[in-house]
Design a protein around this motif. Structure first.
Motif, short mmCIF file in Angstrom:
data_model
loop_
_atom_site.label_atom_id
_atom_site.label_comp_id
_atom_site.label_asym_id
_atom_site.label_seq_id
_atom_site.Cartn_x
_atom_site.Cartn_y
_atom_site.Cartn_z
N SER A 81 2.29 -2.44 0.53
CA SER A 81 2.68 -3.59 -0.28
C SER A 81 1.64 -3.90 -1.35
N SER A 82 0.42 -3.41 -1.17
CA SER A 82 -0.62 -3.65 -2.17
C SER A 82 -0.25 -3.06 -3.53
N LYS A 85 2.15 -5.56 -5.09
CA LYS A 85 1.41 -6.75 -5.51
C LYS A 85 0.59 -6.46 -6.76
N GLN A 86 -0.03 -5.30 -6.81
CA GLN A 86 -0.83 -4.93 -7.98
C GLN A 86 0.04 -4.89 -9.24
N LEU A 89 0.89 -8.54 -10.15
CA LEU A 89 -0.26 -9.24 -10.74
C LEU A 89 -0.55 -8.76 -12.15
#
Length: 133
Positions: A81-82, A85-86, A89
């Motif tokens: 999921s990072s 999210k990256q 963002l």
């Protein structure tokens, strides 16, 4: 194909115009549609779900390239999921930059409009401001 929809029905169900569905197919954002015996495009519920995903991404201002990346992440069940999210963002930073640009444009136009008399005289600070390089 059971429960197959034509492009018009798919457009209504997904909120994406038939023209954009064809465009997404041509650019490879979505897979080519199945075809009926008569050669018409047909869409399954899975296709509608993908079109809704794209529509929501567009409503949030993601670029087509970003949406393609999001689709890849969405379809990859083993993705961290990072990465999602990256990407989100990064898009927020782009939106913040765009907001600052729009606020600067608005402030400039407000200043020019404030100095314009808005009467029958031909002199206009707004046009003068636009003519400056």
């Amino acid at each position: 194909m059971t429960n197959a929809m034509n492009i018009g029905d798919a457009a209504l169900a997904s909120g994406v115009s038939a023209k954009m569905i064809r465009h997404y197919e041509e650019t490879g954002l979505i897979p080519k549609a199945s075809r009926s015996d008569g050669g018409y495009r047909t869409y399954a519920e899975r296709d509608i779900h993908l079109l809704r995903f794209i529509r929501q991404g567009r409503l949030l201002g993601f670029s087509m390239k970003q949406i393609a990346e999001l689709i890849g992440l969405w379809l990859d069940q083993s993705r961290p999921s990072s990465k999602v999210k990256q990407l989100a963002l990064s898009h927020i930073t782009e939106l913040d930059d765009k907001i600052k640009e729009l606020q600067a444009m608005k402030a400039t136009l407000e200043q020019l409009a404030c100095h314009c008399h808005g009467d029958d005289r031909p002199d206009c600070p707004i046009l003068e401001g636009l003519a400056q390089q």
